[in-house]
Scaffold this active site. Structure first.
Site, mmCIF file in Angstrom:
data_model
loop_
_atom_site.group_PDB
_atom_site.id
_atom_site.type_symbol
_atom_site.label_atom_id
_atom_site.label_comp_id
_atom_site.label_asym_id
_atom_site.label_seq_id
_atom_site.Cartn_x
_atom_site.Cartn_y
_atom_site.Cartn_z
ATOM 1 N N TYR A 141 0.813 -1.218 0.000
ATOM 2 C CA TYR A 141 0.000 0.000 0.000
ATOM 3 C C TYR A 141 0.849 1.271 0.000
ATOM 4 O O TYR A 141 0.366 2.353 -0.295
ATOM 5 C CB TYR A 141 -0.954 0.028 1.200
ATOM 6 C CG TYR A 141 -2.017 -1.058 1.169
ATOM 7 C CD1 TYR A 141 -2.039 -2.024 0.177
ATOM 8 C CD2 TYR A 141 -3.007 -1.113 2.138
ATOM 9 C CE1 TYR A 141 -2.998 -3.022 0.164
ATOM 10 C CE2 TYR A 141 -3.981 -2.106 2.126
ATOM 11 C CZ TYR A 141 -3.961 -3.058 1.131
ATOM 12 O OH TYR A 141 -4.921 -4.038 1.116
ATOM 13 N N LYS A 191 4.098 -15.220 3.115
ATOM 14 C CA LYS A 191 4.105 -16.070 1.922
ATOM 15 C C LYS A 191 5.578 -16.354 1.613
ATOM 16 O O LYS A 191 6.097 -16.068 0.518
ATOM 17 C CB LYS A 191 3.375 -15.330 0.772
ATOM 18 C CG LYS A 191 3.102 -16.152 -0.468
ATOM 19 C CD LYS A 191 2.110 -17.270 -0.267
ATOM 20 C CE LYS A 191 1.975 -18.074 -1.554
ATOM 21 N NZ LYS A 191 1.280 -19.364 -1.356
ATOM 22 N N ASP A 223 -2.241 -18.173 2.363
ATOM 23 C CA ASP A 223 -3.326 -18.931 1.728
ATOM 24 C C ASP A 223 -3.853 -20.003 2.680
ATOM 25 O O ASP A 223 -5.064 -20.182 2.835
ATOM 26 C CB ASP A 223 -2.891 -19.519 0.375
ATOM 27 C CG ASP A 223 -1.458 -20.063 0.377
ATOM 28 O OD1 ASP A 223 -0.768 -19.948 1.403
ATOM 29 O OD2 ASP A 223 -1.034 -20.603 -0.660
ATOM 30 N N ASP A 247 -5.277 -6.870 5.948
ATOM 31 C CA ASP A 247 -6.494 -6.228 5.451
ATOM 32 C C ASP A 247 -7.492 -7.292 4.978
ATOM 33 O O ASP A 247 -8.673 -7.296 5.348
ATOM 34 C CB ASP A 247 -6.095 -5.301 4.284
ATOM 35 C CG ASP A 247 -7.186 -4.317 3.917
ATOM 36 O OD1 ASP A 247 -8.205 -4.253 4.627
ATOM 37 O OD2 ASP A 247 -7.019 -3.605 2.907
ATOM 38 N N ASP A 251 -11.253 -8.812 7.000
ATOM 39 C CA ASP A 251 -12.616 -8.854 6.444
ATOM 40 C C ASP A 251 -13.187 -10.271 6.556
ATOM 41 O O ASP A 251 -14.363 -10.462 6.873
ATOM 42 C CB ASP A 251 -12.611 -8.433 4.958
ATOM 43 C CG ASP A 251 -12.798 -6.923 4.775
ATOM 44 O OD1 ASP A 251 -12.311 -6.166 5.630
ATOM 45 O OD2 ASP A 251 -13.434 -6.512 3.770
#
Ligand code: NAD
Length: 359
Positions: A141, A191, A223, A247, A251
């Site tokens: 970001y 990752k 994942d 982020d 959610d």
């Protein structure tokens, strides 16, 4: 106590949920005899409309001069095709950077009375109580270079995931410190099987963990973590993640505990804390009076706890939310089937009334 809060309602459902959070803070001030002064400023789409800037200078100054900042949400489809620096979200990223808020704390706890609101089976979600610690000022970001450019007649988009060792270390310490006040387990998400940046993340977190022998550390690929979050959410305690992974996973955690509209957050680490619900501006439901204000209200509780150490006041707000939900009150996102639901304002009033009653 005298408290100065800069309030940034923002766009979409932001002003609707923030109105209720402010009413709750006013009730807390009355009951616990504090003086709270609110200063309202623009951010996001409404700031672009008025000042041609998603974070006008006056807004940032008012935030830096306050004791804490309470924000609704930013985002408006009207600006979807604007250049990056003139989009509502750019204002929020600049605010987080301007406040030095590198640690984003996102609790996701299942309220017992909401077991039926989750899409998952109640035996899977029972006992879910996760604290997501998301790095907020680095990664994709903020990384440079970032742009869309023309390369030999073909458009190409570039973003950069970048983290320095000190940036990883400081957020890891926040996660380990918080784990000590909980169940003493940190799951670090990365990752590392594919990304160099994640390999540095894993190495650094492992090194920091040596200073916390009483906290159990596990590493998980993002994942597989996304899958585990729906398969066995109750097995997580503190989840530590870089900016984008945190982020996305938060959610998902919102859906696990019943609704994204319930999740609160605190962004700390700089001189002034920033408190905001996890959800966005929800343009699909804005203006209908059906948004769930509890994420914003619980963010106000985090503000009382983290910026002012007002633990009793914060607990009063959290207890009020728990009792109101146990009493069966539901906004539309939490209602199942043809269950009756209350408006944003009615839900806020239930919480405010409860706090007034304990006064
Ligand atoms: P969103 O979080 O706004 O909405 C996702 C879904 O959840 C929608 O169906 C929405 O109706 C529902 N929802 C969200 N909050 C709710 C609430 N309080 N009560 C009931 N239902 C709720 O995410 P999105 O649709 O992907 O994004 C919309 C806009 O918000 C975009 O412009 C995006 O950039 C922005 N956004 C802002 C923030 C922020 O301000 N922190 C965070 C995420 C997205």
């Amino acid at each position: 106590m005298r408290i100065r809060i800069t309030v940034l309602p923002g766009d979409g459902i932001g002003p609707e949920v923030i109105t209720e959070a402010v009413c709750v803070l006013e009730a807390v001030a009355r009951v616990f005899k504090h003086e709270i002064n609110f200063t309202f400023k623009e951010i996001g789409g409404c700031a672009i409309r008025q000042h041609n800037d998603p974070l006008p200078e006056g807004t940032l100054t008012a935030c830096l001069e306050a004791d804490a900042v309470l924000l609704g949400a930013v985002g408006d489809p009207e600006f979807d095709n604007y250049p990056t620096h003139l989009r509502p979200e750019a204002g929020l990223l600049r605010l987080r950077r301007g406040l030095g808020a590198f640690a984003n704390l996102r609790p996701a706890r299942l309220f017992d009375s909401l077991a039926g609101a989750s899409p998952l089976k109640s035996e899977v979600i029972k006992g879910t109580d996760i604290l997501i610690v998301r790095e907020l000022l680095g990664g994709l970001y903020f990384g440079e270079p970032r742009h869309v450019s023309d390369v030999n007649g073909t458009r190409e988009g570039i973003n950069t995931m970048r983290y320095s060792e000190p940036e990883i270390e400081r957020i890891a310490r926040v996660a380990f410190d918080l784990a000590r006040s909980r169940r003493r387990k940190v799951t670090s998400v990365d990752k590392a099987n594919v990304l160099e940046c994640s390999r540095l993340w894993r190495e650094t977190v492992t090194r920091v963990a040596q200073d916390y022998p009483d906290v159990k550390l596990e590493h998980q690929y993002v994942d597989s973590c996304a899958m585990a979050l729906v398969a066995r959410p109750a097995s997580f305690d503190v989840m530590l993640a870089e900016n984008m992974f945190g982020d996305i996973l938060s959610d998902e955690a919102g859906a696990v505990v019943g609704s994204l509209g319930l999740l609160a957050s605190a962004s700390i680490g700089g001189p002034v804390g920033l408190y905001e619900p996890v959800h966005g501006s929800a343009p699909d439901i804005a203006g209908k009076g059906i948004a769930n204000p509890l994420g914003a209200i619980l963010s106000a509780a985090m503000l009382l706890r983290f910026s002012f150490q007002l633990d009793n006041e914060a607990a009063a707000v959290e207890t009020a939310v728990e009792k109101i939900l146990s009493a069966g009150h539901r906004t539309r996102d939490l209602a199942s089937g043809d269950q009756q639901f209350v408006t944003t304002e009615e839900m806020g009033k239930h919480v405010t009334d409860y706090i007034e009653r304990i006064g």
